[in-house]
Design an enzyme around this catalytic site. Structure first.
Site, mmCIF file in Angstrom:
data_model
loop_
_atom_site.group_PDB
_atom_site.id
_atom_site.type_symbol
_atom_site.label_atom_id
_atom_site.label_comp_id
_atom_site.label_asym_id
_atom_site.label_seq_id
_atom_site.Cartn_x
_atom_site.Cartn_y
_atom_site.Cartn_z
ATOM 1 N N PHE A 1 -13.380 3.371 5.242
ATOM 2 C CA PHE A 1 -12.491 2.477 4.503
ATOM 3 C C PHE A 1 -11.985 3.219 3.279
ATOM 4 O O PHE A 1 -12.757 3.636 2.418
ATOM 5 C CB PHE A 1 -13.203 1.183 4.094
ATOM 6 C CG PHE A 1 -12.230 0.203 3.531
ATOM 7 C CD1 PHE A 1 -11.381 -0.508 4.383
ATOM 8 C CD2 PHE A 1 -12.104 0.026 2.156
ATOM 9 C CE1 PHE A 1 -10.427 -1.384 3.868
ATOM 10 C CE2 PHE A 1 -11.167 -0.847 1.643
ATOM 11 C CZ PHE A 1 -10.332 -1.557 2.502
ATOM 12 N N ASP B 1 -5.809 -0.403 -1.431
ATOM 13 C CA ASP B 1 -6.680 -1.223 -2.287
ATOM 14 C C ASP B 1 -7.923 -1.710 -1.567
ATOM 15 O O ASP B 1 -8.024 -1.664 -0.341
ATOM 16 C CB ASP B 1 -5.918 -2.453 -2.781
ATOM 17 C CG ASP B 1 -5.784 -3.520 -1.690
ATOM 18 O OD1 ASP B 1 -5.414 -3.166 -0.552
ATOM 19 O OD2 ASP B 1 -6.079 -4.697 -1.972
ATOM 20 N N ARG C 1 -5.685 0.771 -6.359
ATOM 21 C CA ARG C 1 -4.365 1.253 -5.887
ATOM 22 C C ARG C 1 -3.815 2.373 -6.762
ATOM 23 O O ARG C 1 -3.059 3.211 -6.314
ATOM 24 C CB ARG C 1 -3.338 0.108 -5.920
ATOM 25 C CG ARG C 1 -3.504 -0.927 -4.827
ATOM 26 C CD ARG C 1 -2.229 -1.743 -4.711
ATOM 27 N NE ARG C 1 -2.388 -3.005 -4.019
ATOM 28 C CZ ARG C 1 -2.381 -3.158 -2.695
ATOM 29 N NH1 ARG C 1 -2.236 -2.116 -1.919
ATOM 30 N NH2 ARG C 1 -2.531 -4.348 -2.155
ATOM 31 N N LYS D 1 -5.802 6.373 11.334
ATOM 32 C CA LYS D 1 -7.255 6.178 11.473
ATOM 33 C C LYS D 1 -7.529 5.782 12.918
ATOM 34 O O LYS D 1 -6.995 4.801 13.412
ATOM 35 C CB LYS D 1 -7.696 5.089 10.498
ATOM 36 C CG LYS D 1 -9.159 5.014 10.296
ATOM 37 C CD LYS D 1 -9.533 4.271 9.030
ATOM 38 C CE LYS D 1 -9.411 2.781 9.181
ATOM 39 N NZ LYS D 1 -9.875 2.088 7.968
ATOM 40 N N GLU E 1 4.565 4.014 6.505
ATOM 41 C CA GLU E 1 3.346 3.195 6.396
ATOM 42 C C GLU E 1 2.252 4.005 5.703
ATOM 43 O O GLU E 1 2.206 5.231 5.826
ATOM 44 C CB GLU E 1 2.950 2.782 7.826
ATOM 45 C CG GLU E 1 1.662 2.040 8.023
ATOM 46 C CD GLU E 1 1.613 0.621 7.466
ATOM 47 O OE1 GLU E 1 1.716 0.491 6.231
ATOM 48 O OE2 GLU E 1 1.422 -0.330 8.249
ATOM 49 N N ASP E 2 1.395 3.331 4.965
ATOM 50 C CA ASP E 2 0.292 4.045 4.311
ATOM 51 C C ASP E 2 -0.763 4.492 5.320
ATOM 52 O O ASP E 2 -1.094 5.652 5.428
ATOM 53 C CB ASP E 2 -0.340 3.181 3.201
ATOM 54 C CG ASP E 2 -0.631 1.750 3.649
ATOM 55 O OD1 ASP E 2 -0.517 1.447 4.853
ATOM 56 O OD2 ASP E 2 -0.975 0.916 2.790
ATOM 57 N N GLY F 1 0.784 -1.234 0.000
ATOM 58 C CA GLY F 1 0.000 0.000 0.000
ATOM 59 C C GLY F 1 0.815 1.282 0.000
ATOM 60 O O GLY F 1 0.340 2.331 -0.416
ATOM 61 N N ASP G 1 -4.341 1.597 11.394
ATOM 62 C CA ASP G 1 -5.735 1.391 11.797
ATOM 63 C C ASP G 1 -5.742 0.859 13.239
ATOM 64 O O ASP G 1 -5.688 1.641 14.189
ATOM 65 C CB ASP G 1 -6.365 0.416 10.799
ATOM 66 C CG ASP G 1 -7.843 0.203 11.002
ATOM 67 O OD1 ASP G 1 -8.464 0.980 11.743
ATOM 68 O OD2 ASP G 1 -8.404 -0.753 10.429
HETATM 69 P P1 5GP Z 1 -3.579 -2.214 11.277
HETATM 70 O O1 5GP Z 1 -2.697 -3.384 11.570
HETATM 71 O O2 5GP Z 1 -3.082 -0.902 11.804
HETATM 72 O O3 5GP Z 1 -5.010 -2.484 11.674
HETATM 73 O O4 5GP Z 1 -3.709 -2.106 9.724
HETATM 74 C C1 5GP Z 1 -2.703 -1.711 8.893
HETATM 75 C C2 5GP Z 1 -2.959 -2.197 7.489
HETATM 76 O O5 5GP Z 1 -4.349 -2.510 7.244
HETATM 77 C C3 5GP Z 1 -2.620 -1.099 6.517
HETATM 78 O O6 5GP Z 1 -1.257 -1.131 6.174
HETATM 79 C C4 5GP Z 1 -3.527 -1.421 5.359
HETATM 80 O O7 5GP Z 1 -2.928 -2.385 4.540
HETATM 81 C C5 5GP Z 1 -4.757 -2.034 6.001
HETATM 82 N N1 5GP Z 1 -5.813 -1.017 6.198
HETATM 83 C C6 5GP Z 1 -6.223 -0.469 7.351
HETATM 84 N N2 5GP Z 1 -7.200 0.435 7.138
HETATM 85 C C7 5GP Z 1 -7.398 0.465 5.794
HETATM 86 C C8 5GP Z 1 -8.260 1.223 4.932
HETATM 87 O O8 5GP Z 1 -9.061 2.072 5.326
HETATM 88 N N3 5GP Z 1 -8.148 0.966 3.596
HETATM 89 C C9 5GP Z 1 -7.288 0.041 3.085
HETATM 90 N N4 5GP Z 1 -7.266 -0.123 1.763
HETATM 91 N N5 5GP Z 1 -6.448 -0.679 3.874
HETATM 92 C C10 5GP Z 1 -6.511 -0.460 5.200
#
Ligand code: 5GP
Length: 179
Positions: A152, A159, A165, A131, A99-100, A44, A103
């Site tokens: 989301f 993606d 993407r 987020k 990091e993109d 991402g 969450d």
């Molecule tokens: P975490 O481990 O912090 O919950 O999630 C990190 C990963 O989840 C991100 O690098 C991404 O790949 C995916 N992710 C979390 N939120 C989103 C979102 O709103 N959209 C997308 N496309 N991916 C997300």
């Protein structure tokens, strides 16, 4: 609409560019004469990473990790596997993880621990989007572009089922449309 999905919000290219430039300026100032290693979290991050490094005006090194989190399509499961590790040596070096989107924070928490085992001088985190609503791990994001409450997001590297993407902007999709 994009495909079958309603769009709730859009972050346009101009706003993304402004934030990328701001983050690059901060990193440029804070890492003068230190040659940081920037570690991107694939897939991402690919557009954000490419744009960010081109705006930073000090020498740096780059590498990537790839992390897979097994879960449903839009929620991280917390079961995280590293499918590609870094190859550049980072012992004694200042590291910035790029990091993109953060969450729950589970991915980064796992990754920071993994990177710290390699004994870098320091580890900081730079995320385009933080987020907040589903955060489970208290994690310090040192540099971030956008803080959003929920939603989301797709586009600019992000993606949904490998779609979207390539978009140069970010969209928040109405996931009630997915069934
Ligand atoms: P975490 O481990 O912090 O919950 O999630 C990190 C990963 O989840 C991100 O690098 C991404 O790949 C995916 N992710 C979390 N939120 C989103 C979102 O709103 N959209 C997308 N496309 N991916 C997300």
């Amino acid at each position: 609409m994009i495909g079958q999905y309603h769009i709730l919000e859009k972050i346009p290219e101009k706003k993304i560019r402004q934030q990328v430039r701001r983050l690059a300026r901060i990193i440029t100032q804070e890492y003068q004469s230190r040659e940081p290693v920037l570690i991107g979290v694939l897939n991402g991050v690919f557009l954000f990473f490419a744009d960010l490094v081109r705006e930073i005006s000090i020498p740096l090194k780059i590498d990537f990790v790839r992390v897979v989190s097994y879960g449903s399509q839009d929620v991280s499961s917390g079961k995280i596997t590293l499918t590609k590790d870094i190859e550049v040596p980072i012992e004694g070096k200042p590291v910035i993880i790029i990091e993109d989107i953060v969450d729950t924070g589970l991915t980064l928490c796992h990754l920071v621990n993994h990177i710290k085992e390699k004994k870098p001088e320091s580890v900081k985190i730079c995320a385009l989007i933080s987020k907040l609503e589903r955060r489970e791990k208290e994690i310090q994001i040192d540099y971030w572009g956008f803080e959003i409450k929920e939603g989301f997001l797709v586009g600019y590297g992000l993606d949904y089922n490998e779609q979207f993407r390539y978009l140069p902007y970010i969209l928040s999709l109405d996931m009630r449309d997915k069934s």
